[in-house]
Design a protein around this motif. Structure first.
Motif, PDB file in Angstrom:
ATOM      1  N   ARG A  24       0.668  -1.151   0.347  1.00  0.00           N
ATOM      2  CA  ARG A  24       0.180  -0.065  -0.126  1.00  0.00           C
ATOM      3  C   ARG A  24       0.943   1.444   0.142  1.00  0.00           C
ATOM      4  O   ARG A  24       0.323   2.149  -0.655  1.00  0.00           O
TER       5      ARG A  24
ATOM      6  N   LYS B  55       6.011   1.518  -3.264  1.00  0.00           N
ATOM      7  CA  LYS B  55       4.926   0.891  -2.982  1.00  0.00           C
ATOM      8  C   LYS B  55       3.971   0.710  -4.420  1.00  0.00           C
ATOM      9  O   LYS B  55       4.147   1.083  -6.012  1.00  0.00           O
ATOM     10  N   GLY B  56       3.117  -0.349  -4.310  1.00  0.00           N
ATOM     11  CA  GLY B  56       2.430  -0.435  -5.188  1.00  0.00           C
ATOM     12  C   GLY B  56       2.805  -1.743  -5.765  1.00  0.00           C
ATOM     13  O   GLY B  56       2.187  -2.751  -6.928  1.00  0.00           O
TER      14      GLY B  56
END
Length: 213
Positions: free
Chosen positions: A53, A100-101
């Protein structure tokens, strides 16, 4: 018109469900439909997997709330990544940085005792290159104080250390800004490094683009 022996017009025979040709035709149609369904289903076979996240840094505690879920097609390698079906280890932490991601590899998450590097604080007054960000590698040079209120020759104490976090802060009386970095230090390097910091050594950080990530 051709007549039968009774003088009536010949009639076409009605097809029978027992006719083997009809049964073979039905089976061929069903097989064709099943093949198309299997092909389309296989081409679009996705599974739910975890992605970070926010960026996960080494040593950061993680739980299910640390992840978002996306559907991806991984094929035979889906077992290398965490999915919502998997249970996280007890006292789970990130043992590698996960941007992130990005998908969360199983090798990126472990228990606290799996950490072979731990974050240590470094404060530098010199401006840092823009390339020094979380996840980048830096060389940490340390100059110990000498007997003449100066500093000894700088020593490369932490080559290729990974940056786990960094924040900037203004110095008192508008004298400029300092940057505090959290760099990952091995247990073998930690005593000497902490000793230098305790002795008020001057620390310099140099971006090292050639270090292995």
């Amino acid at each position: 018109m051709v007549s039968d022996v009774d003088g009536r017009g010949a009639r076409l025979a009605q097809p029978s469900w027992k006719d083997p040709r009809l049964l073979v035709g039905i089976l061929l149609v069903l097989a064709s439909v099943a093949s198309v369904v299997a092909l389309v289903g296989g081409a679009d076979k996705t599974v739910p997997m975890y992605v970070a996240r926010d960026t996960l840094v080494v040593g950061q505690p993680v739980n299910a709330g640390s992840f978002d879920t996306v559907r991806v097609r991984l094929g035979d390698v889906d077992g290398k990544y965490f999915s919502p079906r998997d249970a996280l280890p007890g006292h789970a932490v990130a043992v590698r940085m996960v941007p992130k991601g990005e998908l969360v590899a199983r090798s990126s998450i472990g228990a606290t005792d799996a950490l072979d590097r731990k974050p240590a604080s470094v404060t530098v007054a010199e401006p840092l290159p823009k390339e020094v960000v979380v996840g980048s590698r830096v060389d940490v040079w340390v100059a110990l104080p000498d007997e003449r209120n100066g500093y000894k020759e700088p020593e490369l104490m932490l080559p290729g250390a990974e940056v786990a976090a960094l924040t900037s802060a203004s110095m008192a009386l508008g004298a400029g800004k300092t940057t505090q970095l959290m760099v990952l230090v091995t247990d073998a390097q930690m005593p000497k490094f902490l000793g230098a910091i305790a002795n008020k050594a001057k620390v310099s950080v140099v971006w090292n683009p050639g270090a292995l990530s």
